[in-house]
Motif scaffolding. Structure first.
Motif, PDB file in Angstrom:
ATOM      1  N   ASP A   3       0.936  -1.436   0.077  1.00  0.00           N
ATOM      2  CA  ASP A   3       0.020   0.191  -0.015  1.00  0.00           C
ATOM      3  C   ASP A   3       0.668   1.380   0.295  1.00  0.00           C
ATOM      4  O   ASP A   3       1.926   1.261   0.793  1.00  0.00           O
ATOM      5  N   ARG A   5      -0.034   4.354   1.357  1.00  0.00           N
ATOM      6  CA  ARG A   5      -0.064   4.672   2.090  1.00  0.00           C
ATOM      7  C   ARG A   5       0.630   4.715   3.043  1.00  0.00           C
ATOM      8  O   ARG A   5       1.639   5.433   4.012  1.00  0.00           O
ATOM      9  N   ILE A   8       4.113   7.070   3.381  1.00  0.00           N
ATOM     10  CA  ILE A   8       3.843   8.702   3.965  1.00  0.00           C
ATOM     11  C   ILE A   8       4.319   8.776   5.219  1.00  0.00           C
ATOM     12  O   ILE A   8       3.863   8.154   6.464  1.00  0.00           O
ATOM     13  N   GLY A 120      -3.749  12.240   3.035  1.00  0.00           N
ATOM     14  CA  GLY A 120      -3.610  10.644   1.885  1.00  0.00           C
ATOM     15  C   GLY A 120      -3.115  10.035   3.562  1.00  0.00           C
ATOM     16  O   GLY A 120      -3.404   8.141   2.447  1.00  0.00           O
ATOM     17  N   VAL A 121      -3.186   9.721   4.371  1.00  0.00           N
ATOM     18  CA  VAL A 121      -3.491   8.016   5.031  1.00  0.00           C
ATOM     19  C   VAL A 121      -4.806   7.571   5.117  1.00  0.00           C
ATOM     20  O   VAL A 121      -4.898   6.504   4.820  1.00  0.00           O
ATOM     21  N   ALA A 133      -7.354   2.183   8.320  1.00  0.00           N
ATOM     22  CA  ALA A 133      -6.135   2.356   7.974  1.00  0.00           C
ATOM     23  C   ALA A 133      -5.309   1.108   9.008  1.00  0.00           C
ATOM     24  O   ALA A 133      -4.054   1.346   9.070  1.00  0.00           O
TER      25      ALA A 133
END
Length: 146
Positions: A3, A5, A8, A120-121, A133
């Protein structure tokens, strides 16, 4: 494929803002862990969540250095609101234990969640969006008496 994310990190301006808050005397919780490369102490402000009598930290920016340092060391000190440093062990929890912590996160630190959304997490500030998440944002249980 992993992913995106997971790559980040915190926004570049966050370190300066945290330093300014500390300089002006705002009481912060500070986590200090040995650096994974140098072993030197590295400190960062954190938000401690207390849920069902247990304390947790959420890695809101999955690529943050403090997460890598804690994973490498497994231990740190936690200084609550300028008090005495407490030696702690940080245990990364699995999805079942992480899920209620992530769902509670928007009510614990709405400003932190807004930064996560901006980076954008997560897609939004609701408990359901934070629950998505799990597996992206690590959750650590804080254990004292190390």
């Amino acid at each position: 494929m992993s992913d995106p994310r997971l790559t980040i990190g915190p926004p570049p301006w966050l370190k300066g803002m945290n330093e300014e808050l500390a300089r002006t005397g705002v009481p912060l919780d500070v986590l200090t862990a040995p650096g994974r490369r140098t072993g030197l102490p590295r400190s960062t402000p954190v938000t401690v969540a207390e849920i069902d009598g247990r304390r947790y930290l959420v890695g809101g920016f999955p690529a943050a250095d403090w997460i890598k340092n804690v994973r490498a060391a497994g231990r740190a000190t936690l200084t609550r609101h300028g008090g005495e440093p407490e030696p702690v062990r940080l245990v990364e929890v699995g999805p079942e234990e992480a899920l209620p912590v992530l769902r509670a996160w928007p009510s614990i630190t709405p400003d932190g969640v807004s930064m996560m959304v901006d980076a954008g997490v997560v897609t939004g500030p609701t408990p359901d969006e934070l629950a998505e998440a799990v597996g992206i944002c690590p959750v650590f249980r804080v254990e004292g008496d190390v």
